[in-house]
Design an enzyme around this catalytic site. Structure first.
Site, short mmCIF file in Angstrom:
data_model
loop_
_atom_site.label_atom_id
_atom_site.label_comp_id
_atom_site.label_asym_id
_atom_site.label_seq_id
_atom_site.Cartn_x
_atom_site.Cartn_y
_atom_site.Cartn_z
N GLU A 16 -7.35 11.96 17.70
CA GLU A 16 -7.85 13.25 17.18
C GLU A 16 -6.73 14.28 17.20
OE1 GLU A 16 -11.61 16.27 18.00
OE2 GLU A 16 -10.85 15.02 19.64
N ASP A 68 -19.10 11.72 7.20
CA ASP A 68 -18.82 10.30 6.97
C ASP A 68 -17.83 9.76 7.98
OD1 ASP A 68 -18.65 7.81 5.86
OD2 ASP A 68 -17.62 8.41 4.05
N ARG A 99 -30.95 4.01 4.04
CA ARG A 99 -29.83 4.86 4.47
C ARG A 99 -30.06 6.31 4.07
NH1 ARG A 99 -24.34 3.69 2.88
NH2 ARG A 99 -23.46 3.74 4.97
N GLU A 155 -15.37 -4.74 1.98
CA GLU A 155 -15.07 -3.31 1.84
C GLU A 155 -14.86 -2.69 3.21
OE1 GLU A 155 -16.89 0.78 -0.14
OE2 GLU A 155 -17.60 -1.18 -0.79
N ARG A 156 -13.75 -1.96 3.35
CA ARG A 156 -13.37 -1.39 4.64
C ARG A 156 -13.27 -2.47 5.72
NH1 ARG A 156 -11.52 2.74 1.88
NH2 ARG A 156 -13.15 3.98 0.87
N GLU A 202 -12.64 2.96 9.69
CA GLU A 202 -12.30 3.35 8.32
C GLU A 202 -11.43 4.61 8.27
OE1 GLU A 202 -14.55 4.97 4.28
OE2 GLU A 202 -15.71 3.93 5.82
N TRP A 244 -15.97 14.99 -3.34
CA TRP A 244 -16.66 14.27 -2.28
C TRP A 244 -17.19 15.19 -1.19
CZ3 TRP A 244 -17.61 9.77 -4.21
CH2 TRP A 244 -16.70 9.19 -5.10
N ASN A 272 -23.10 -1.33 -0.93
CA ASN A 272 -22.90 -1.20 -2.38
C ASN A 272 -23.20 -2.57 -2.98
OD1 ASN A 272 -21.98 1.53 -2.22
ND2 ASN A 272 -19.99 0.77 -1.54
N GLU A 288 -23.32 8.20 -4.15
CA GLU A 288 -22.04 7.74 -4.67
C GLU A 288 -22.21 6.87 -5.91
OE1 GLU A 288 -19.37 7.71 -0.64
OE2 GLU A 288 -20.52 5.90 -1.05
#
Length: 811
Positions: free
Chosen positions: A497, A351, A304, A147-148, A379, A528, A190, A271
């Protein structure tokens, strides 16, 4: 001193980091100097008068062999002493891992041409220096096996089990030991309950075995509801006696297989993940369940702080704010966590955004261990397809002074345990390496992994000095190579940025899909909590104490008063804390909306310089790495223009305030594909509209027949750069050909999911939007420009526009 011919490693066990250190010294010296050295393992009998020696081991091993280092400074766990003099080199660790770290540091000096005599001790700033891998047991799913992850499949897992061949995992442990990382959590936060089945735990034991010679411990993420999910119990209530017993037994099973198991990482009640709140228990109840099970074995629990409700967030409620979640959820729990629990806190309140203020939770946990979570995998920051050197971003948080009780309270001193006198704390880096030869998918992205380890060891280290070290070790000592890579890298974060999201508005990426390309429309009306609250007149989150979400009030009073006042809030966080008109003047004097326009144009223009600067290094970098990185920099230049136009178009359409410079939606060199003569192509309204020039592209009329778009050029004869913006979807291999009259200028294929190392999108959107440029093409006035697109699968060879650019012009 490198003239010795003998290396002594004071341990003869092949699983020992000291044994490994001897071999690394032998291999490293042979590689750097072409000199063979003997290695002996075990006791040292003293240096010969005729043969110089390098000795590596622990202080205790050295002393038991009769060695003596006068006035040896105090070494902390994992620390080491390095002494290089005219007759001998001594590398002595507080423990075996420290000795290996010292050996790698010595080799790093030699590889950079540093032959000086030294005598110093080096101790870690914090005991926790962990990597979090987000690897899944199974391939497939939303993000594949990692993931990611943008560097290929998992190095640990395949087809639901631990891989048979773990040689890559051993090399990863070697890499991490060289940057002083001491543990790896090998699976996704996860997590899957299958991690706790016997076959998987046996496999984890094999991973731990290949980690051990490098001093890297293994940790794992837990699925909180595992007792229920595995069918062993009818509950996972952390205060239930049967659940407590179940976790103690399971933990004992793990330690029987892995005696040096590092500990657990837990994501709960976030989540959609289950957790203690499911049973109206506290987060401390949940963390302490695991802490008590693992405490007899000496393990720790990383719990976390990424806890928020993704189902009930409602943007229509003015005071609703996901940024408040961590402090709100942990309110009243400080001091209620066991001493082997460490709260793992993302650096900002949301995040991994391109810029966030420091998470206020660091100031609230004064009787609780804490660690900072940093994301090495990009990410939200270009996913290794864009060059973004991250330590300057990380340092904005590590060096931030929260002024707790009006006393100096730098984040780095809080997480080390120094500020609040806590025994544990440190760093967790989300790395997500894969089987790709580059580990992360990009050669230059590896600087972020290297510098994570350096900062976790010493957070006061300067980003430029770390980057210089990494570049010398990776690309050699050529001054022009050093200067180019350092200059580009140090520009890269503020530049990214600029062309993505500035003034604290967050990265304006598509948060509903992919987290990669531009989609500012997705930043509102989503569950979210990553909101901008942009309307036709105003933009920004009001996080003030009296009128807003009160997020500013979560900080200690000195910091709160700064952020609560628009006059004292830094411009680079203005829209994080304040809801303002687009016409609000910044401290620079320009308006918010004009700053958006200017920053996105300036940032994308700067991104155009990366590839030419890299090209100047041809012949000074090996061909493979040169070409692979050049491809990415050329891609980044094109995608930065996609970002520029998407963000500027969106906010111009929303605000109806024109760009003072007249650039937005004004492209004199651009030929819209829909304005060309079409045969086999048809118009397609792109959604979201702002990721297509003029809101429209063309697609082939069917998935089985090619299309042609043509136009007569009216430009003056001369040499031009021909740029084609198209959409390279992940689900096909469309082919395009570009012609002037009957002469082919070039051809290409839609295979970015292979060449970029990840699949940006299955759709026509800001993720798949791509540019290809053919340089210095001779064009005659009246030439017929023609593009032929051949669809593949359900990818309809989409084209957005063509730019006929005078040489040196980019649009």
């Amino acid at each position: 001193m490198v003239g010795y011919g003998h290396i002594v490693a004071l341990n003869d066990s092949e699983s020992s980091p000291v044994h490994t250190a001897g071999l690394e010294l032998q291999q490293g010296i042979a590689g750097i100097f072409g000199k063979d050295c003997n290695v002996s393992h075990g006791k040292w009998r003293g240096a010969s008068s005729t043969d110089s020696v390098a000795v590596v081991g622990t202080v205790g091993q050295f002393q038991s062999s009769g060695g003596d280092i006068k006035q040896l400074p105090q070494l902390e766990e994992d620390g080491f002493w390095l002494e290089v003099n005219s007759s001998a080199t001594y590398i002595l660790g507080q423990n075996e891992r420290g000795a290996l770290y010292g050996a790698f540091e010595y080799l790093s000096m030699l590889a950079q041409g540093n032959m000086t005599q030294v005598s110093y001790a080096s101790n870690p700033d914090a005991p926790i220096r962990w990597i979090n891998q987000w690897d899944n047991l199974q391939a497939g799913g939303t993000h594949g096996s990692v993931e990611r992850g943008y560097g290929g499949p998992s190095i640990f897992f395949a087809n639901g089990s631990v891989k048979d061949d773990l040689s890559r995992a051993a090399q990863y442990a070697r890499l991490l030991a060289s940057i002083k990382v001491n543990a790896v959590v090998v699976n996704n936060v996860n997590a899957n309950e299958s991690m706790l089945t016997d076959p998987i735990m046996d496999g984890l034991g094999r991973i731990a075995d290949v980690f051990r010679p490098y001093g890297v411990q293994l940790g794992m993420s837990l699925y909180f509801a595992s007792p229920l999910a595995l069918g062993d119990l009818e509950t996972f209530d952390p205060l239930n006696a049967s659940v407590i017993e179940w976790w103690h037994n399971k933990t004992d099973d793990i330690y029987r297989r892995i005696p040096d198991f590092a500990g657990y990482l837990v994501k709960a009640n976030s989540e959609g993940q289950p957790g203690p709140l499911t049973y109206n228990r506290t987060l401390a109840d949940g963390a302490n369940l695991f802490a008590k099970a693992i405490q007899p074995h000496g393990g720790v629990v990383m719990f976390r702080a990424f806890v928020y409700d993704s189902t009930n967030l409602n943007e229509s409620h003015w005071r609703e704010d996901r940024a408040n979640a961590a402090v709100d959820f942990f309110d009243g729990l400080d001091g209620k966590f066991d001493d082997n629990v460490i709260i793992q806190i993302k650096y900002g309140p949301i995040d991994f955004q391109v810029r966030e203020p420091t998470s206020p939770l660091f100031a609230h946990l004064q009787q609780t261990n804490s660690a900072i979570e940093l994301q090495i995998s990009q990410e939200y920051l270009g996913q290794q397809c864009h060059l973004v050197y991250l330590p300057p971003l990380w340092k904005t948080v590590l060096d931030f002074d929260l002024r707790v009780d009006h006393q100096p309270s730098l984040v780095r001193n809080i997480i080390s345990g120094d500020r609040f006198k806590r025994p544990l704390g440190g760093y967790a880096g989300v790395a997500n390496v894969g089987t790709n030869q580059t580990w992360l998918g990009s050669h230059l992205a590896m600087s972020n992994l290297y510098t994570f380890g350096r900062l976790a060891w010493d957070p006061t280290t300067d980003p430029v000095s770390m980057l210089l070290d990494w570049t010398r070790l990776t690309f050699g000592l050529d001054p022009s190579v050093l200067q180019t890579i350092v200059d580009m890298s140090m520009e890269s974060w503020p530049n990214y940025e600029n062309y993505t999201g500035n003034l604290g508005i967050q990265t304006l990426t598509d948060i509903l899909y992919g987290h990669y390309g531009p989609n500012p429309a997705s930043q509102d009306d989503n569950p979210w909590g990553q909101w901008t609250r942009a309307d036709a007149d105003t933009i920004g989150m009001d996080r003030t104490i009296e009128n807003g979400t009160r997020n500013a009030g979560q900080y200690p009073s000195e910091v709160a008063s700064m952020y609560d006042n628009i006059d004292t809030t830094p411009d680079n966080l203005l829209l994080w804390f304040h809801h303002v008109p687009y016409t609000q003047r910044l401290k620079s004097g320009t308006t918010v909306i004009q700053h958006f326009y200017d920053a996105h144009y300036n940032g994308s223009a700067r991104a155009q310089t990366y590839a030419p600067r890299w090209q100047a290094l041809e012949g000074k970098i090996d061909e493979q790495r040169f070409n692979e990185q050049l491809f990415r920099l050329v891609y980044q230049a094109g995608h930065s223009l996609v970002w520029r136009d998407a963000i500027n178009n969106f906010y111009f359409n929303k605000s109806q305030i024109p760009d003072e410079a007249g650039r937005v939606e004004n492209h004199p060199y651009r030929i819209e594909a829909e304005s060309m003569e079409l045969d086999g192509y048809e118009l397609y309204a792109v959604s979201p509209f702002h990721v297509a020039s003029n809101k429209t592209c063309i697609v082939t009329s069917s998935n089985s027949t090619q299309g042609t778009a043509s136009t007569t050029l009216s430009v003056d004869s001369g040499k031009y750069d021909l740029a084609v913006n198209y959409y390279d979807m992940a689900i096909g291999r469309s082919q395009w050909e570009l012609y002037l009259n009957d002469n082919m200028v070039g051809q290409w294929i839609g295979d970015s999911d292979l060449t970029l190392g990840h699949a940006p999108s299955n759709y026509i959107d800001g993720h798949s939007a791509t540019r290809i440029t053919f340089k210095s093409v001779q064009v005659e006035k009246g030439d017929m420009l023609r593009i032929v697109g051949k669809p593949d699968g359900i990818e309809p060879a989409p084209i957005d526009y063509v730019s006929v650019l005078p040489e040196g012009v980019v649009d």
